[in-house]
Design a protein around this motif. Sequence first.
Motif, PDB file in Angstrom:
ATOM      1  N   LEU A 133       0.824  -1.209   0.000  1.00 18.45           N
ATOM      2  CA  LEU A 133       0.000   0.000   0.000  1.00 18.45           C
ATOM      3  C   LEU A 133       0.860   1.262   0.000  1.00 18.45           C
ATOM      4  O   LEU A 133       1.959   1.278   0.553  1.00 18.45           O
ATOM      5  CB  LEU A 133      -0.910   0.019   1.236  1.00 18.45           C
ATOM      6  CG  LEU A 133      -1.906  -1.119   1.414  1.00 18.45           C
ATOM      7  CD1 LEU A 133      -2.767  -0.877   2.641  1.00 18.45           C
ATOM      8  CD2 LEU A 133      -2.782  -1.270   0.189  1.00 18.45           C
ATOM      9  N   SER A 134       0.308   2.331  -0.584  1.00 21.09           N
ATOM     10  CA  SER A 134       0.984   3.631  -0.533  1.00 21.09           C
ATOM     11  C   SER A 134       0.768   4.238   0.857  1.00 21.09           C
ATOM     12  O   SER A 134      -0.014   3.705   1.670  1.00 21.09           O
ATOM     13  CB  SER A 134       0.388   4.550  -1.591  1.00 21.09           C
ATOM     14  OG  SER A 134      -0.952   4.868  -1.227  1.00 21.09           O
ATOM     15  N   GLY A 135       1.423   5.368   1.111  1.00 24.77           N
ATOM     16  CA  GLY A 135       1.296   6.013   2.422  1.00 24.77           C
ATOM     17  C   GLY A 135      -0.152   6.341   2.764  1.00 24.77           C
ATOM     18  O   GLY A 135      -0.620   6.067   3.868  1.00 24.77           O
ATOM     19  N   GLU A 137      -2.865   5.033   1.466  1.00 24.78           N
ATOM     20  CA  GLU A 137      -3.659   3.799   1.614  1.00 24.78           C
ATOM     21  C   GLU A 137      -3.396   3.135   2.958  1.00 24.78           C
ATOM     22  O   GLU A 137      -4.299   2.592   3.583  1.00 24.78           O
ATOM     23  CB  GLU A 137      -3.323   2.845   0.463  1.00 24.78           C
ATOM     24  CG  GLU A 137      -3.871   3.304  -0.880  1.00 24.78           C
ATOM     25  CD  GLU A 137      -3.264   2.562  -2.054  1.00 24.78           C
ATOM     26  OE1 GLU A 137      -3.804   2.662  -3.166  1.00 24.78           O
ATOM     27  OE2 GLU A 137      -2.214   1.893  -1.872  1.00 24.78           O
ATOM     28  N   ARG A 138      -2.142   3.204   3.398  1.00 26.73           N
ATOM     29  CA  ARG A 138      -1.810   2.612   4.703  1.00 26.73           C
ATOM     30  C   ARG A 138      -2.577   3.317   5.819  1.00 26.73           C
ATOM     31  O   ARG A 138      -3.104   2.685   6.733  1.00 26.73           O
ATOM     32  CB  ARG A 138      -0.301   2.736   4.977  1.00 26.73           C
ATOM     33  CG  ARG A 138       0.516   1.817   4.128  1.00 26.73           C
ATOM     34  CD  ARG A 138       1.998   1.992   4.352  1.00 26.73           C
ATOM     35  NE  ARG A 138       2.723   1.083   3.473  1.00 26.73           N
ATOM     36  CZ  ARG A 138       3.974   0.740   3.613  1.00 26.73           C
ATOM     37  NH1 ARG A 138       4.675   1.227   4.609  1.00 26.73           N
ATOM     38  NH2 ARG A 138       4.560  -0.093   2.775  1.00 26.73           N
ATOM     39  N   ASP A 164      -0.073  13.505   1.001  1.00 24.74           N
ATOM     40  CA  ASP A 164      -0.290  14.607   0.066  1.00 24.74           C
ATOM     41  C   ASP A 164      -1.708  15.163   0.244  1.00 24.74           C
ATOM     42  O   ASP A 164      -2.507  14.653   1.046  1.00 24.74           O
ATOM     43  CB  ASP A 164      -0.033  14.148  -1.372  1.00 24.74           C
ATOM     44  CG  ASP A 164      -0.973  13.029  -1.806  1.00 24.74           C
ATOM     45  OD1 ASP A 164      -2.002  12.812  -1.116  1.00 24.74           O
ATOM     46  OD2 ASP A 164      -0.688  12.359  -2.812  1.00 24.74           O
ATOM     47  N   SER A 167      -4.720  12.688  -0.436  1.00 27.21           N
ATOM     48  CA  SER A 167      -4.910  11.691   0.624  1.00 27.21           C
ATOM     49  C   SER A 167      -5.433  12.365   1.884  1.00 27.21           C
ATOM     50  O   SER A 167      -6.292  11.810   2.586  1.00 27.21           O
ATOM     51  CB  SER A 167      -3.587  10.983   0.932  1.00 27.21           C
ATOM     52  OG  SER A 167      -3.148  10.285  -0.203  1.00 27.21           O
TER      53      SER A 167
END
Lengths: 238, 234
Positions: A133-135, A137-138, A164, A167
């Motif tokens: 997962l991306s940041g 998504e985590r 960002d 997110s």
Amino acid sequence: MVSPILPLTLDGVELRRAGRRILGPITLTLGGEGISIVLGPNGSGKTSLLRCMHGLERLSRGSLGWNRADDQVRARQAFVFQTPVLMRRSVIDNIAYPLRLDGVPAGRARRRAADLAETIGLAVTLDAPVQVLSGGERQKMALARALIRAPEVLFLDEPCASLDLASTAEIETILARARDAGTRIVMSTHNIGQARRLADDILFLDHGRLIEKGPGPAFFVGPLTPQARAHINGDLLP
Amino acid sequence: MNDLFDGLGQALRLLVTLDADLIEITGLSLRVSLGATVVASAIGLPLGAWIAVNRFRLRRTVIALLNALMGLPPVVVGLVVYVILSRSGPLGVLGLLFTPSAMVIAQVIIVTPIIASIAHQTIRDLWADYHDLLISLHATRRQRIVTLVWDARRGLLTAGLAGFGRAIGEVGAIMVVGGNIEHATRALTTAIALETGKGDFAMALALGFVLIALAIAVNLALHMLSGTERSSRW
């Protein structure tokens, strides 16, 4: 009708490490509803305050009491850490984990986790290891894991610190929805814009002390202390 | 150098012809070492996990002791087990001396500290990552240990394999408590010692090559079964 765990009362709460006072003394009552934003410069004690409230720290002095005094108090709170804790499991098993602790059968827990992932817009392969997962998504996964027990109180420690704008906006939408559903939220942030958008009330800390507390809109229009004013204006202080 | 090639040739010959004696002592070696590893894992893995997640008096001493016991001299372990299991010893009535069971007991004593110590290290690192989350989610002590053991299973497999490696290559303890009796307690390592003593280096080397192949095969089999190298999955 199950009685609520709020209000939370802190009476002279103090936290010391290696003889150094890092928080307190703080006296405060947290009740009602909405989102409380904890503001303050680095080292002001924001994280420590949240951890004390959630019971992750042993108090050096003072006392802390919830409206109820049973096992349900901890089970009806949740905490989202600044750096999401990634269990060595799939995304869906990370989200379902609190339900598994409650004894919910694996199939039912996973179905509820999948529903929640869809609700909060976690559009990833749920059977994939969480490390892919991306940041953003985590952090969404961590939020889903925190929300799956439908907590009465949700603590968040700078959940958007390394995210960002897109997110951050998604996380804020999820939090606003949780607030509207009745979850009491207490969150620390360094992002003044985010505090303006979300805060129903503000707790402003400086050097471990709660020096200002009040409704969000009033705080941003007319902060009562020079430290809060400087913080809002982004002034560099010695 | 000739002995080496002779040994390799003889090892191949023994394997190809499925030599009955070789099959018997290899089977006994596997049974004893795998049995000891399973029992030691059943003791060592929860023990390592328990020490990792609990704070108690003398914890540091227990950890230091556990680490020190990793280097237990097998011959001494064999001697102690011999005394305990001998006819005049406290467990002599069980009649276990010079049986495979005695060999398993000795190896369990040797291997348990290795498995517990590596398990403790593995779980301690994972506990540092999970600590706040598990406390926050109000996991019970039992749930914490189950979660940590499950999520650290790859590292714990390594602990088990390290234990098996020590057990399969061990000779001192099983020689003392097993007696190296033909068709009863003769294992690969004790047979190697016997053949070396007789001066039959080719046979000793052949058995040595079989032993190495066996250790590698068991390690590979366990890795494949657990899917350790499949990076996309836990």
